[in-house]
Scaffold this motif. Structure first.
Motif, PDB file in Angstrom:
ATOM      1  N   LYS A   1       0.825  -1.202   0.000  1.00 54.89           N
ATOM      2  CA  LYS A   1       0.000   0.000   0.000  1.00 54.89           C
ATOM      3  C   LYS A   1       0.862   1.256   0.000  1.00 54.89           C
ATOM      4  CE  LYS A   1      -4.149  -1.888   2.183  1.00 54.89           C
ATOM      5  NZ  LYS A   1      -5.061  -1.802   3.346  1.00 54.89           N
ATOM      6  N   ASN A   2       2.033   1.196   0.614  1.00 52.66           N
ATOM      7  CA  ASN A   2       2.923   2.367   0.675  1.00 52.66           C
ATOM      8  C   ASN A   2       3.856   2.376  -0.522  1.00 52.66           C
ATOM      9  OD1 ASN A   2       1.688   2.897   3.065  1.00 52.66           O
ATOM     10  ND2 ASN A   2       3.357   2.242   4.355  1.00 52.66           N
ATOM     11  N   ARG A   3       3.276   2.444  -1.708  1.00 53.59           N
ATOM     12  CA  ARG A   3       4.082   2.433  -2.932  1.00 53.59           C
ATOM     13  C   ARG A   3       3.378   3.264  -3.986  1.00 53.59           C
ATOM     14  NH1 ARG A   3       6.218  -3.055  -5.797  1.00 53.59           N
ATOM     15  NH2 ARG A   3       7.563  -2.949  -3.971  1.00 53.59           N
ATOM     16  N   CYS A   4       4.167   3.996  -4.779  1.00 52.35           N
ATOM     17  CA  CYS A   4       3.622   4.729  -5.919  1.00 52.35           C
ATOM     18  C   CYS A   4       4.481   4.445  -7.143  1.00 52.35           C
ATOM     19  CB  CYS A   4       3.560   6.234  -5.649  1.00 52.35           C
ATOM     20  SG  CYS A   4       5.179   7.018  -5.460  1.00 52.35           S
ATOM     21  N   HIS A   5       3.852   4.421  -8.307  1.00 50.72           N
ATOM     22  CA  HIS A   5       4.533   4.172  -9.573  1.00 50.72           C
ATOM     23  C   HIS A   5       4.556   5.466 -10.381  1.00 50.72           C
ATOM     24  CE1 HIS A   5       4.767  -0.302  -9.344  1.00 50.72           C
ATOM     25  NE2 HIS A   5       3.775  -0.097  -8.496  1.00 50.72           N
ATOM     26  N   VAL A   6       5.702   5.760 -10.983  1.00 55.87           N
ATOM     27  CA  VAL A   6       5.890   6.997 -11.732  1.00 55.87           C
ATOM     28  C   VAL A   6       6.529   6.666 -13.075  1.00 55.87           C
ATOM     29  CG1 VAL A   6       6.921   9.298 -11.722  1.00 55.87           C
ATOM     30  CG2 VAL A   6       6.256   8.231  -9.559  1.00 55.87           C
ATOM     31  N   ARG A   7       6.031   7.270 -14.136  1.00 56.30           N
ATOM     32  CA  ARG A   7       6.654   7.117 -15.450  1.00 56.30           C
ATOM     33  C   ARG A   7       7.777   8.135 -15.591  1.00 56.30           C
ATOM     34  NH1 ARG A   7       4.181   4.080 -19.191  1.00 56.30           N
ATOM     35  NH2 ARG A   7       5.348   5.173 -20.826  1.00 56.30           N
ATOM     36  N   PHE A   8       8.887   7.711 -16.193  1.00 52.91           N
ATOM     37  CA  PHE A   8       9.979   8.649 -16.450  1.00 52.91           C
ATOM     38  C   PHE A   8       9.494   9.710 -17.439  1.00 52.91           C
ATOM     39  CE2 PHE A   8      12.951   5.202 -15.096  1.00 52.91           C
ATOM     40  CZ  PHE A   8      13.629   5.942 -14.143  1.00 52.91           C
ATOM     41  N   PRO A   9       9.536  11.003 -17.070  1.00 56.05           N
ATOM     42  CA  PRO A   9       9.103  12.037 -18.021  1.00 56.05           C
ATOM     43  C   PRO A   9      10.039  12.149 -19.222  1.00 56.05           C
ATOM     44  CG  PRO A   9      10.006  13.023 -16.023  1.00 56.05           C
ATOM     45  CD  PRO A   9       9.908  11.550 -15.765  1.00 56.05           C
ATOM     46  N   GLU A  10      11.301  11.815 -19.012  1.00 52.00           N
ATOM     47  CA  GLU A  10      12.251  11.788 -20.124  1.00 52.00           C
ATOM     48  C   GLU A  10      13.395  10.843 -19.774  1.00 52.00           C
ATOM     49  OE1 GLU A  10      15.084  15.138 -20.596  1.00 52.00           O
ATOM     50  OE2 GLU A  10      13.823  16.158 -19.119  1.00 52.00           O
TER      51      GLU A  10
ATOM     52  N   TYR B   1      13.608  12.443  -1.026  1.00 52.66           N
ATOM     53  CA  TYR B   1      14.610  11.507  -1.538  1.00 52.66           C
ATOM     54  C   TYR B   1      15.032  12.002  -2.908  1.00 52.66           C
ATOM     55  CZ  TYR B   1      16.678   7.013  -2.934  1.00 52.66           C
ATOM     56  OH  TYR B   1      17.535   6.022  -3.354  1.00 52.66           O
ATOM     57  N   VAL B   2      16.314  12.295  -3.076  1.00 50.69           N
ATOM     58  CA  VAL B   2      16.850  12.852  -4.314  1.00 50.69           C
ATOM     59  C   VAL B   2      17.746  11.801  -4.970  1.00 50.69           C
ATOM     60  CG1 VAL B   2      18.143  14.744  -5.354  1.00 50.69           C
ATOM     61  CG2 VAL B   2      16.798  15.157  -3.272  1.00 50.69           C
ATOM     62  N   PHE B   3      17.578  11.577  -6.278  1.00 48.40           N
ATOM     63  CA  PHE B   3      18.380  10.555  -6.945  1.00 48.40           C
ATOM     64  C   PHE B   3      18.528  10.861  -8.432  1.00 48.40           C
ATOM     65  CE2 PHE B   3      13.966   9.237  -7.082  1.00 48.40           C
ATOM     66  CZ  PHE B   3      13.780   8.865  -8.407  1.00 48.40           C
ATOM     67  N   GLU B   4      19.594  10.341  -9.008  1.00 47.66           N
ATOM     68  CA  GLU B   4      19.769  10.330 -10.455  1.00 47.66           C
ATOM     69  C   GLU B   4      19.112   9.064 -10.990  1.00 47.66           C
ATOM     70  OE1 GLU B   4      21.280  12.738 -12.092  1.00 47.66           O
ATOM     71  OE2 GLU B   4      22.216  13.849 -10.431  1.00 47.66           O
TER      72      GLU B   4
ATOM     73  N   SER C   1      19.141  14.992 -17.393  1.00 46.56           N
ATOM     74  CA  SER C   1      20.330  15.578 -16.773  1.00 46.56           C
ATOM     75  C   SER C   1      20.016  16.187 -15.411  1.00 46.56           C
ATOM     76  CB  SER C   1      20.931  16.651 -17.693  1.00 46.56           C
ATOM     77  OG  SER C   1      19.972  17.670 -17.970  1.00 46.56           O
ATOM     78  N   TYR C   2      18.755  16.139 -15.014  1.00 49.79           N
ATOM     79  CA  TYR C   2      18.342  16.697 -13.730  1.00 49.79           C
ATOM     80  C   TYR C   2      17.956  15.571 -12.774  1.00 49.79           C
ATOM     81  CZ  TYR C   2      17.971  21.022 -16.421  1.00 49.79           C
ATOM     82  OH  TYR C   2      18.229  22.098 -17.228  1.00 49.79           O
ATOM     83  N   PRO C   3      18.273  15.723 -11.501  1.00 49.40           N
ATOM     84  CA  PRO C   3      17.890  14.683 -10.529  1.00 49.40           C
ATOM     85  C   PRO C   3      16.388  14.709 -10.259  1.00 49.40           C
ATOM     86  CG  PRO C   3      18.899  16.540  -9.395  1.00 49.40           C
ATOM     87  CD  PRO C   3      19.038  16.821 -10.867  1.00 49.40           C
ATOM     88  N   TYR C   4      15.902  13.604  -9.764  1.00 51.53           N
ATOM     89  CA  TYR C   4      14.502  13.494  -9.365  1.00 51.53           C
ATOM     90  C   TYR C   4      14.394  13.729  -7.862  1.00 51.53           C
ATOM     91  CZ  TYR C   4      13.434  11.416 -13.914  1.00 51.53           C
ATOM     92  OH  TYR C   4      13.271  11.195 -15.253  1.00 51.53           O
TER      93      TYR C   4
END
Length: 270
Positions: A142-151, A175-178, A155-158
């Motif tokens: 339940k504590n999960r979300c799915h996200v599509r890569f916008p591109e 939470y910041v990541f490449e 070159s920018y972190p998420y």
């Protein structure tokens, strides 16, 4: 005359219904949320100070450390054992005046966040869980979300932000990541090991790419194989981009087969 009697009956019935509804409203429990370790004050309805009342919790007398100041009940340093349904009764006739459901807890702490992409380049998912000792694991994610890569190849972190809110407060974490740092394919599937005919010292190991990996041609995988015979402690390591490989022993494969089938490990990496 008949119409007059009917009207009077309707008026009386309406009055009874209104009185019953008002009493039902008075008896509905209201919620009160308090922090663990605090002193809790509960007011018995709108009774004036100096009114004599008695309190019960879950139908029995209040045994926990407390103070009575007229229609006010004060509980000292509450914990989880204080949770329950509190009712107050006006003396001397014992008419119930109020009902309070006490919830003792703590404000949420910062959630722990992890993200992974096992379907690159389609998207990624993030999990989070709360740092509370009484929180259990959820088997259906339940504590999960799915996200599509916008591109792809951004070159920018998420940045992922998760905010947790309850009646006692809120907390958040980021939470910041490449994108390349969270790519981790699932393990290979249908792994088999087959002896090579007329060659007792060789085995052919084959597998299929993980079904979750969507574009195997555009984003090929590299596979790592680890194996060892039963009588050896040292593991052998082989890497390949193919879906099968022949492994060779200094001893006949029959002596190594049991451990090979049990401990054969393959992991696919980008």
């Amino acid at each position: 005359m008949a119409n007059l009697v009917t009207s009077l009956c309707c008026v009386v019935l309406a009055a009874v219904v209104v009185a019953y509804a008002q009493r039902r409203i008075q008896l509905v429990a209201r919620n009160q949320y308090e922090r663990m370790g605090s002193d809790v004050t509960m007011q018995c309805g709108s009774l004036e100070s100096g009114t004599s009342v008695s309190w019960k919790v879950n139908g029995t007398d209040v045994q926990a450390k407390h103070q009575l100041e007229g229609p006010v009940l004060i509980l000292n340093q509450v914990d989880l054992s204080h949770n329950g349904l509190y009712s107050c009764f006006q003396n001397p006739h014992g008419e119930r005046r109020d009902t309070i459901y006490l919830h003792v807890g703590v404000p949420p702490r910062e959630p722990l966040i992890t993200c992974r992409s096992n379907t690159y380049p389609k998207g990624f998912y993030c999990n989070w869980h709360l740092q509370m000792r009484w929180c259990g694991k959820d088997a259906v994610h339940k504590n999960r979300c799915h996200v599509r890569f916008p591109e792809v190849f951004s070159s920018y972190p998420y940045v992922v932000n998760v905010t947790v809110i309850n009646a006692l407060g809120k907390a958040f974490n980021t939470y910041v990541f490449e994108e390349s740092n969270i790519v981790k394919p699932d393990p290979p599937e249908r792994v088999t090991a087959t002896p090579i005919r007329f060659n007792p010292r060789r085995l052919e190991v084959s597998w299929q790419s993980p079904a979750t990996w969507p574009e195997i041609d555009s984003f090929p995988l590299k596979y790592f194989l680890r194996y060892r015979p039963l009588i050896r402690e040292q593991w052998q390591h082989v890497s390949t981009t193919f879906k099968s490989i022949c492994v060779q022993y200094r001893i006949p494969w029959m002596e190594a087969s049991r451990v090979l089938f049990q401990e054969l490990g393959l992991q696919s990496l980008k």
